[in-house]
Design an enzyme around this catalytic site. Structure first.
Site, PDB file in Angstrom:
ATOM      1  N   SER A   1      47.216  40.628  39.238  1.00 33.36           N
ATOM      2  CA  SER A   1      46.849  40.635  37.755  1.00 33.36           C
ATOM      3  C   SER A   1      47.368  39.028  37.546  1.00 33.36           C
ATOM      4  CB  SER A   1      48.372  41.334  37.294  1.00 33.36           C
ATOM      5  OG  SER A   1      49.218  41.070  38.164  1.00 33.36           O
ATOM      6  N   ALA A   2      47.117  38.659  36.209  1.00 35.79           N
ATOM      7  CA  ALA A   2      47.411  37.383  35.620  1.00 35.79           C
ATOM      8  C   ALA A   2      49.017  37.085  35.492  1.00 35.79           C
ATOM      9  CB  ALA A   2      46.830  37.187  34.377  1.00 35.79           C
TER      10      ALA A   2
ATOM     11  N   SER B   1      38.211  40.017  32.761  1.00 40.20           N
ATOM     12  CA  SER B   1      38.280  39.818  34.286  1.00 40.20           C
ATOM     13  C   SER B   1      39.619  40.438  35.034  1.00 40.20           C
ATOM     14  CB  SER B   1      38.234  38.195  34.678  1.00 40.20           C
ATOM     15  OG  SER B   1      39.494  37.503  34.199  1.00 40.20           O
ATOM     16  N   HIS B   2      40.647  40.668  34.090  1.00 38.39           N
ATOM     17  CA  HIS B   2      41.884  41.361  34.538  1.00 38.39           C
ATOM     18  C   HIS B   2      42.094  42.693  33.919  1.00 38.39           C
ATOM     19  CE1 HIS B   2      42.880  36.840  35.894  1.00 38.39           C
ATOM     20  NE2 HIS B   2      43.415  37.792  36.634  1.00 38.39           N
TER      21      HIS B   2
ATOM     22  N   GLU C   1      33.691  32.412  39.269  1.00 36.68           N
ATOM     23  CA  GLU C   1      32.497  31.648  38.635  1.00 36.68           C
ATOM     24  C   GLU C   1      31.493  31.051  39.431  1.00 36.68           C
ATOM     25  OE1 GLU C   1      33.576  29.194  35.105  1.00 36.68           O
ATOM     26  OE2 GLU C   1      35.642  29.889  35.524  1.00 36.68           O
TER      27      GLU C   1
END
Lengths: 344, 344
Positions: free
Chosen positions: A122-123, A47-48, A188
């Site tokens: 970003s994470a 996902s990133h 989700e």
């Protein structure tokens, strides 16, 4: 997903970097973004990873990120180091601040890095992992944009406000967690809406502020925090510390300014760095060795450490390369050849 | 509960102080404990009020707290200030460290207070409230004793590990939260066990590590963290930062040393202090004013701020006195007259 092609981490990095250079980012920005996206793909954090490239380019095309940002370090010798990100993506700003943050934490025991005016896609685990690689513990947080209702409330106000923590380990991968303080990521719920499936209870409210298990209703309403009023309080703390305290936007401010959830938001970020050796000085026991006793006790009863899956994927990617499917390769190819025109 | 007697906050303070002096605590210890117990009772936080006196005295009678502890401040001019609590209860140690912590946070923007070797019976909101009263934000945490299984695990390892945060407000009460990182306090399970009532799901495991709704089985098993793996990760972070990093006991160490859950545990505590004015310096907007916009948005949609109930009770107590029932008054009287002999 069809056939997979194995690509080395370095090769993926070259492809991603050429995309960001072609799109007009300066080398400092392109290099930093590339390392973060490549690291996510390497770690199986899809996902990133490559998936984020299009969003970054759309944010650029919309004029919502500066491709030529030059982050500036502001350091007055206190425990608070600041980087003005100049409207660029956050990774280049963090790279600039990291050495000063680490040195200050080693000198004072504890220090903070404030990043202002950065665009976020970003994470947060790259930040805390970079600290653990220097033998420091790290705690990072930032707002997002308003999609989450406070516990007991009815409307979006808080962001998904991630919280990340890292603890250094002498051998192997660090202890790292990084999670949204919402019950789930908005993505989700989007997936369940597309699949026409119901939501578990406790994920979302509808537009009238009532609990819902209807995914579409949840998307037009609000997410809920994780852990009820406790998670809601932690999310509010993140708005306060990493929004208003650092003189940057809250999640509501960020959404008001951007006007959409489809581009990356601009706000600030707060990273605390702790020196375990300074904090433990003069006390019995080595903190890193004592932490291992705790980790062994967690693993010994069948529980997992956060990040284990990501670190296993990293080891695989480094040994065997990263498996990309045909769509991902086509996307990388198109953005390399056509630049922003590939956005259609 | 029968008839209630109204007692002023000051009068309750005199009664509690005379109990701790009579029991043999030195004036520094007795004064600090008294203020914390009286403040809890004043705020309607019954579980940390007069109810705690007996536990404090039992801990003394068992030789597990030093009545004549003299906390010592260790300050080398860094961002980390340390108080060696000398085996006394934590409040006197915090009182000693607070001015240095606040001054250092104002000077450096950010500072930490480490308390080592303190016996803990109190909540953490007094610490963060004391910081908000000085215009600072505060984040406090400590281990407890091992009663909580990590998410995915089966046996007690983590403590109920409280986390408290405070943000200063120019008018009225501060924004303060303080909660256990377990799904519930152990006392709530004890109450349900006594009432022969089932537990909600997600509170506890039995001695074999299986989810249980049987309260007795939960007491011989383990509590669960709040918020699943996210709460478990935060609780683990507290073990790391406020246990091993500060060179003090983890929750498992504390239980191993004490050998019982019926006395107050000894371990350390970590309190971070942030100066909003330093963090916001040079940035647009006043952080305290901007925080009010966030609080109004929370309240405006029908949600509550944490601590609201406690602050309302405080206002009532200060205006009308504290309502004590006959049992509470009898207990106060007995401990004043008989000292430790009243423990039976």
């Amino acid at each position: 997903m069809g056939e997979k092609t194995m690509v080395s981490v370095a090769e993926l990095g070259r492809m991603v970097e050429s995309i960001f250079m072609r799109a007009g980012f300066n080398a400092q920005q392109a290099d930093a973004i590339t390392r973060i996206i490549t690291a996510a793909e390497r770690d199986g954090a899809k996902s990133h990873g490559v998936y984020r490239i299009e969003g970054c380019l759309r944010t650029l095309a919309a004029g919502k990120v500066s491709p030529d940002a030059r982050p500036e370090l502001i350091d007055e010798g206190s425990a608070v180091i600041r980087v003005a990100a100049d409207g660029g993506f956050s990774p280049a700003a963090f790279d600039l601040g990291l050495p000063a943050l680490a040195a200050r934490a080693e000198k004072l025991g504890l220090a903070a890095l404030v990043i202002n005016d950065c665009v976020h896609y970003s994470a947060l685990w790259p930040e805390v992992e970079a600290l653990t690689a220097r033998g420091l513990a790290g705690l990072a947080m930032c707002p997002s944009y308003a999609t989450v209702a406070p516990a007991g409330g009815a409307q979006p106000l808080l962001g998904t406000n991630p919280l990340a923590f890292g603890w250094p380990r002498a051998e192997g991968a660090a202890y790292v967690f990084d999670f949204a303080t919402s019950a789930v990521a908005r993505g989700e719920i989007e997936l369940l809406a597309r699949a026409n499936e119901p939501l578990p209870e406790g994920w979302a409210l509808d537009a009238d502020g009532r609990a819902t298990t209807d995914a579409e209703a949840g998307l037009s309403g609000a997410l809920l925090p994780f852990g009820g009023h406790k998670g809601s309080a932690i999310s509010t703390m993140i708005e306060l510390l990493a929004g208003v305290m650092i003189g940057d936007l809250t999640s509501r401010d960020a959404l008001d300014e951007l006007g959409t959830l489809s581009l990356a938001p601009k706000h600030g970020e707060l990273i605390l760095a702790f020196s375990p050796s300074r904090f433990a000085a003069g006390r019995p026991g080595d903190p890193l060795a004592r932490a291992e006793v705790l980790f062994e006790a967690i693993l010994g009863q069948g529980a997992r450490l956060p990040g284990q899956r990501r670190f296993a994927a990293r080891a695989r990617s480094e040994a065997e390369g990263i498996a990309l499917d045909a769509d991902e390769l086509a996307l990388l190819d198109r953005f390399q050849r056509e630049g922003l025109a590939a956005l259609g």
